[in-house]
Design an enzyme around this catalytic site. Structure first.
Site, PDB file in Angstrom:
ATOM      1  CD  GLU A   1      -3.000   1.167   0.441  1.00 16.08           C
ATOM      2  OE1 GLU A   1      -3.144   0.183  -0.308  1.00 16.08           O
ATOM      3  OE2 GLU A   1      -3.753   2.161   0.422  1.00 16.08           O
ATOM      4  CG  ASP A   2       1.393   2.930   3.255  1.00  9.18           C
ATOM      5  OD1 ASP A   2       0.444   3.256   2.522  1.00  9.18           O
ATOM      6  OD2 ASP A   2       1.298   2.759   4.482  1.00  9.18           O
TER       7      ASP A   2
END
Ligand code: MN
Length: 658
Positions: free
Chosen positions: A79-80
């Site tokens: 996600e990051d």
């Protein structure tokens, strides 16, 4: 490839119980995540890796194995950071990358999306795409840690996340029987959603702490003395209600702080099930129980696995005392719910007996075998875990809890009394549904209302909530006189329908209504109107449009106005003319014989959508021609149109039909 961890995994996960292989997996995941998040900081100023480390630590506490702990460490990498799933899969294998993928997908559901009427997304994500319960458990753990550190977030954003937690994650934890998670998520949400109330409550609880503890101590002494007589060994503890439940009680039941705090609660942990009932007997002998407040969730567990005996008695000093009685195992499951399975797994703590006792654990094993069939898995999961209460969505994504087998009517009244009083139909998952149909968990429901719609008596037979019952009864008592009049008129209508309809309706409408009924797939009693713009006639190709609040308007299928409506594609619905009777008429036409006549007649027939069954034409000597047809006609209205068209043909002398 070597990775260097910034923070030490040993401070979060006790590695001593793991074998060599597991330890190296956990260490590798930690080092990988540390490197991936290297340049990132949390809003608290700490290095980002502190968050996955906490999540991994919490998962370890819950008894999860090395794979899940590794997935916990890696859960934010896709996600990051620039890490791809492919990369994870290469490094850690399919299982771990699947877990991370699932968590990433749930993480993409943001409250903004919910507001954009994407309840369907949540539904899919949480209940269909997630085919491994461990994904939800990692996500809940992630959520809990984020909620614990929400103070660093800007206020508006924190409140939005708190709302989302209350709407989705806390109820989800509740359904999975994870009371400990649910309580903490709810209390943290309340802290950010309603800080004023939260702080008042906190200081009130602190103020009353001494009084409460003194009282509970007194209760304990009385009980212990009595238990000794019967040789019962049990642990007695005071039980503080969690803040959010107090908040809800005050809001729903309009109670004051004092009324809520006049209520004391204890929990008794017994050794065996038999002892639970013995203790119950002792408690009821000591103090008078309230009628109807005894609940036996031991014999009949709640669907989220919860088991306990509940009773409320008039305790010492005449104060209301709530008592919960359960065994250690029941208590563990009440707090940890589905995740207790991992804490109890064999080899670590041998408690396989619990699996025999609890069908859900056996079911869970079956589901795990069923992993390759996510649909069946989800169906089982929903049936087992969401059973006694269903959990449906408004089109805006708000979650509404209802008892099992609730209908769209119950839903409508839950939203607003006026919506209930004026509903005539419902869209369930974008399809028209009869009002009496049962709703299911995760359905997205839109109620169709109309100014003229009113409740039906028969609703009382199908609804499940007392709220709706109350409101429907209130409606009838208010409109009783009116209703009587309606009834009488209905009776009249039945007796002499034609006379009544003539008065009500124009002749043209009467023709439609007599010969045709509009029908929506599977549902006849939906309020429908013929659109003024294109004025469809029976037999025309038609399309329905679901209006907001005014039933369904029926347009010609090719109506330009209809297609110009912005959400036409989303709200269109198949409607059809319900043919009451199709008759075959014999029609004799006498006309002056001329060329083109036959074509004009057949065109007229085609224009009215009638079918020609038979046709004979015969010229007579006086220059006339007699055409004998047998045509199939669907209504007297169609016949009328047909006759009108024929009469308009030049040189037609007479028409006769039977
Ligand atoms: Mn996270």
């Amino acid at each position: 490839m070597e990775y260097q961890a910034v923070l030490d995994i040993k401070d979060f996960v006790d590695l001593s119980g793991f074998n060599k292989q597991d330890v190296s997996l956990i260490k590798k995941a930690c080092a990988f995540a540390s490197t991936a998040h290297e340049s990132q900081k949390r809003l608290s100023g700490e290095p980002f890796i502190i968050h996955p480390l906490h999540v991994a630590g919490m998962l370890f506490e819950m008894g999860f194995d090395a794979e899940v702990i590794a997935a916990g460490l890696l859960h934010d990498t896709v996600e990051d950071t620039g890490i791809t799933l492919e990369n994870l899969k290469r490094q850690f294998g399919q299982e771990i990358s699947n877990l991370v993928d699932g968590v990433t997908k749930i993480s993409r559901i943001r409250s903004e999306n919910i507001k954009q009427r994407q309840a369907e997304n949540i539904r899919k994500m949480l209940f269909s795409m997630v085919n491994d319960i461990r994904i939800i458990l990692i996500k809940l753990t992630d959520k809990l840690h984020n909620m614990r550190t929400l103070e660093y977030l800007e206020k508006g954003k924190a409140q939005r996340i708190a709302k989302e937690t209350l709407d989705i994650y806390a109820p989800l934890a509740g359904r999975l029987g994870m009371a400990r998670f649910k309580i903490e998520l709810e209390d943290l949400s309340l802290k950010y959603m309603n800080p004023g109330f939260y702080n008042d409550l906190k200081s009130y609880v602190t103020q009353r702490k001494e009084v409460r503890e003194k009282y509970i101590e007194k209760v304990k002494l009385i009980l212990q003395k009595e238990f000794a007589k019967y040789n019962i060994k049990a642990k007695i503890m005071g039980r503080a209600k969690h803040f959010y439940s107090i908040y809800k009680k005050m809001k729903d039941k309009e109670k004051t702080f004092d009324e809520i705090f006049d209520l004391f609660a204890i929990r008794i942990i017994a050794g065996t099930v038999k002892e639970c009932y013995e203790i119950m007997g002792v408690v009821h002998k000591l103090w008078i129980p309230f009628r109807g407040r005894f609940k036996d969730y031991v014999a009949v567990p709640k669907s989220n696995m919860y088991r306990s005996l509940h009773t409320t008695v008039i305790g010492p000093e005449g104060k209301t005392l709530e008592v919960q009685i359960r065994t250690h195992k029941m208590n563990m499951i009440a707090e940890e719910g589905i995740s207790a399975h991992w804490a109890y797994k064999e080899g670590k703590k041998n408690l396989s007996g619990i699996e025999k006792e609890l069908t859900w654990l056996r079911k869970l094993k079956m589901w795990k075998e069923n992993m390759d069939n996510p649909t069946a898995f989800m169906e089982d999961l929903q049936k087992e875990l969401l059973e006694d209460e269903i959990y449906v969505f408004t089109p805006k994504g708000d979650v509404i809890e209802l008892p099992i087998d609730s209908t769209p009517i119950d839903f409508a009244y839950r939203i607003h009394t006026e919506i209930g009083n004026h509903c005539f139909g419902a869209m369930v998952n974008d399809r028209i549904s009869p009002l009496r149909n049962s709703l299911h968990s995760c359905d997205v429901i839109e109620i169709l209302t109309s100014k003229n719609a009113t409740p039906g008596r028969e609703w009382l037979d199908v609804i499940k909530t007392s709220h709706a019952r109350h409101k429907i009864r209130a409606f009838f008592s208010k409109h009783e006189t009116k209703e009587e009049t309606h009834k009488q008129r209905d009776q009249t209508t039945k007796d002499t329908p034609r006379a009544e309809k003539k008065e009500d309706r124009s002749v043209k409408e009467k023709d439609y209504q007599d010969e045709f009924k509009l029908r929506v797939e599977g549902e006849k009693n939906v309020q429908m109107y013929l659109a003024q713009c294109c004025n469809p006639h029976p037999g025309d190709e038609i399309t329905g449009y679901i209006t907001r609040g005014k039933g369904i308007t029926v347009h010609r299928a090719n109506c330009k106005n209809l297609k110009a409506i912005k959400d036409y594609q989303k709200r269109k619905i198949t409607v059809e003319w319900e043919e009451k009777t199709t008759k075959v008429y014999s029609v004799d036409i006498v006309s002056k014989d001329r060329s083109g006549l036959l074509m004009e007649i057949t065109t007229a027939i085609a224009n009215t959508n009638a079918n020609i069954v038979e046709l004979h034409m015969k010229a007579s000597q006086d220059g006339l021609v007699k055409a004998a047809f047998r045509i199939q006609i669907k209504s007297s209205y169609q016949l009328k149109l047909f006759l009108k068209d024929i009469k308009a043909i030049p040189d037609v002398k007479s028409i006769d039909f039977r």
